[in-house]
Design a protein around this motif. Structure first.
Motif: not given
Lengths: 326, 307
Positions: A24, A57, A62-63, A82, A85, A95-96, B122-124, B126-131, B133, B135, B303-305, B307
């Motif tokens: 970072y 991550r 994700i990152i 893909i 994942r 919380d998510a 609701e910070r969901t 990361p759950l979507y981006f770990s699926r 798909i 971004r 992509p950002r660090d 999210v």
């Protein structure tokens, strides 16, 4: 545990990294990590800020890592994100969950997001929520759930698509002892009964010792150890003895026989216990004979092994000494 | 298995445990996987349902219901009048679209934040981006979902009005054949308007995690832009270039498109006349705005660090 480790040893690694680095602005979060982790219940151990979440991550895509390469379940994380994942589940620490939806709806939706057709997704959601102990509550809104139940929903969405590997980021964080115990039971089940490889991130040594058979230790973004937990538990050449009655006369009698003996608190109970150095197998005979002569009842006699804490602290201290950190 | 089942009642007696883990056997999934396309389709459907309040509490359904009701009333009145007085000029397509524009704007202001802000709040994400798909797929799904929903306030009532007018004619089949062009125009108007308003609404919503803030910004932004553009166009109407201010007025843009497509307005809009853009230019401009909003929205999900 040992049988799983043997199985793991025969399988291709689920995670492989080479020179994996994440920087970072002005801060090195992961420093040139080289890993090869087998299919196992893997504990990702490190203090807060050690780089556990960043590693997870980054492996999920994700990152983006700054440099280096990684393969997860055989797929390159940069070019086959893909595919990775589709085969991997993720339970974040924070919380998510959407509060105003039911557990069944959300977990079903997450199954569809992993590519399952709608009907199969609903069926899988019901099955997995049942597996995590929320079969009866699945049609309730998530906002009505306790912390422990929400953690279970997060776990359910992470495994609903039947992944080969699941990343659990601090799954016991913020839970009461009862909830923590139940979560650990679930994590154990995921690998041992469901056959899904687990990467279990935690800063709690006890949790990792309890459910994992492989450990990866991070500190300040550096990899300190990556090894089967069986190797960690090497014996120390000592036995701990629990007896009925006062310790002092028994210790004195052992010393009179030339035995090196001390008293220290138990790692498990915290109560004082007698620790005897075993240089020779004949020491056991001496202990038995002294106990008989003094009419002392020996409640237990266990070989002492090096705990994960010993290994963790040893590695961290050595690493910091090398880095010149006092 | 049987041993564990036998142990269940004993454990269940513990009152502090809220759920018990049974082992009825875990089954691996070996069925079909639809991959990325399936994930995008699922996200579109789920986003639409959430925005409409489906499978949520009844309070979440009130506003969408009221807006649909408000859009339906003039539709029913128009079809009714056409049935009684076939040549009554009031029931034109342009008038209908002008009449419901504010409702469509309100609909977008409510639905777009529901689609975008809630996932952030609701910070969901990361759950979507770990699926399965990317971004960009997430953004695509949200734009498609929002545009389809907006179509139900623009294109769908237009199609119903068209259908109503044909069904009240003497020769239904012949009327449908004769007026098929109007149907395409309605769909074109619906698609372009929905894409523009939907994408703009999502783009604005992507800058905040709070639904209430996003709704307020969309509504106030819309009113301020419209008011400022029209005020400047009126104040400076002696200059020919003052008409370009109206490009910032979404109401005039949609009314202009409707006017250019149907040319059947009973009450000519002075701003439409002042803007005076050709059909091709209008469509290009509206689609250009949509693409710009898309790029900004896409940038918000780069992509950002964090999210």
């Amino acid at each position: 545990m040992s049988s799983q480790t043997e199985i793991a040893g025969n399988q291709a690694p689920v995670i492989e990294t080479k020179g994996f680095t994440k920087r970072y602005r002005g801060f090195l979060a992961l420093d040139n990590i080289d890993l090869s982790i087998p299919s196992a219940s893997v504990g990702l151990l490190g203090a807060n800020g050690a780089g556990k979440t960043t590693l997870i991550r980054s492996l999920l895509g994700i990152i983006r890592p700054t440099s280096g390469s990684a393969k997860v379940v055989g797929f390159d994380t940069r070019s086959q994100g893909i595919k990775v994942r589709e085969q991997v589940g993720y339970m974040p620490e924070a919380d998510a969950l959407p509060m105003s939806t039911t557990a069944a709806d959300f977990v079903g939706h997450m199954a569809e997001m992993s590519g399952l057709p709608p009907r199969e997704a609903r069926q899988r959601a019901a099955d997995v929520l049942y597996q995590v102990g929320l079969g009866e509550e699945r049609y309730r809104l998530i906002k009505g759930f306790s912390t422990g139940m929400r953690q279970r929903v997060k776990l359910a969405q992470a495994i609903v698509h039947d992944p080969k590997l699941v990343f659990l980021d601090e799954p016991t964080a913020g839970m009461d002892p009862q909830g923590r115990e139940e979560m650990l039971e679930l994590v154990e089940r995921i690998y041992r009964r469901m056959g899904i490889s687990v990467v279990f991130s935690s800063h709690i040594l006890e949790d990792i010792e309890r459910v994992c058979d492989y450990v990866v230790i991070l500190d300040g973004g550096r990899l300190l150890a990556s090894q089967p937990l069986g190797d960690v538990n090497e014996t120390l050449g000592q036995v701990s003895i629990d007896i009925d009655g006062p310790h002092a006369p028994f210790i004195e009698a052992l010393r009179e026989q030339g035995v090196t003996v001390s008293e220290m608190p138990s790692e498990v109970t915290g109560m004082p216990q007698i620790v005897v150095d075993v240089h020779d197998e004949r020491i056991y005979d001496v202990v038995r004979d002294v106990a008989v002569a003094r009419q002392v009842t020996i409640r237990s006699l266990r070989s002492r092994s090096k705990s994960l804490e010993d290994i963790y602290l040893g590695n961290v201290n050595a690493s910091r000494e090398v880095a010149g950190v006092s | 298995m049987s041993a564990e089942r036998a142990a269940v009642p004993t454990v269940a007696e513990m009152p502090e445990r809220y759920g018990e883990v049974f082992d009825r056997g875990y089954k691996h999934y070996d069925g079909p996987r639809r991959g990325r396309r399936g994930a995008i389709t699922s996200l579109i459907g789920y986003s639409m349902k959430r925005a409409m309040g489906i499978r949520k509490s009844w309070t979440a359904k009130i506003m969408p219901f009221l807006l649909y009701l408000s859009a339906s009333i003039p539709l029913i009145i128009m079809i009714g009048i056409t049935a009684i007085v076939p040549d009554f000029p009031f029931a034109s397509y342009s008038d209908y679209f002008s009449g419901i524009f504010m409702l469509v704007g309100l609909f977008v202001a409510i639905a777009a934040p529901e689609m975008i802000c809630v996932d952030r709040h609701e910070r969901t994400l990361p759950l979507y981006f770990s699926r399965a798909i990317y971004r960009g797929d997430y953004v695509l799904a949200k734009v498609v979902a929002m545009s389809l929903l907006t179509m139900t306030m623009t294109g769908l009532p237009g199609v119903l009005l068209w259908l109503g007018r044909q069904l009240t004619s003497d020769n239904i089949r012949q009327a449908m054949v004769d007026n098929i062009d109007d149907l395409w125009k309605i769909l074109m108007l619906g698609v372009i308007t929905s894409l523009l308003l939907g994408t703009l609404g999502l783009m604005i919503s992507s800058f905040t995690n709070r639904k209430g803030v996003a709704i307020t910004i969309i509504l106030i932004g819309f009113l301020v832009l419209t008011g400022a553009a029209q005020a400047l166009a009126i104040t400076l109407d002696e200059y020919e270039w003052s008409r370009w201010f109206l490009l910032a007025d979404l109401n005039t843009l949609v009314a202009s498109l409707s006017d250019r497509l149907f040319s059947d307005s009973t009450t000519p809009d002075e701003f439409v006349q002042q803007l005076d853009l050709p059909l091709g230019g209008l469509i290009a401009y509206m689609l250009g705005l949509t693409v710009l909003a898309w790029f900004i929205l896409r940038w918000r999900y780069a992509p950002r660090d964090d999210v």
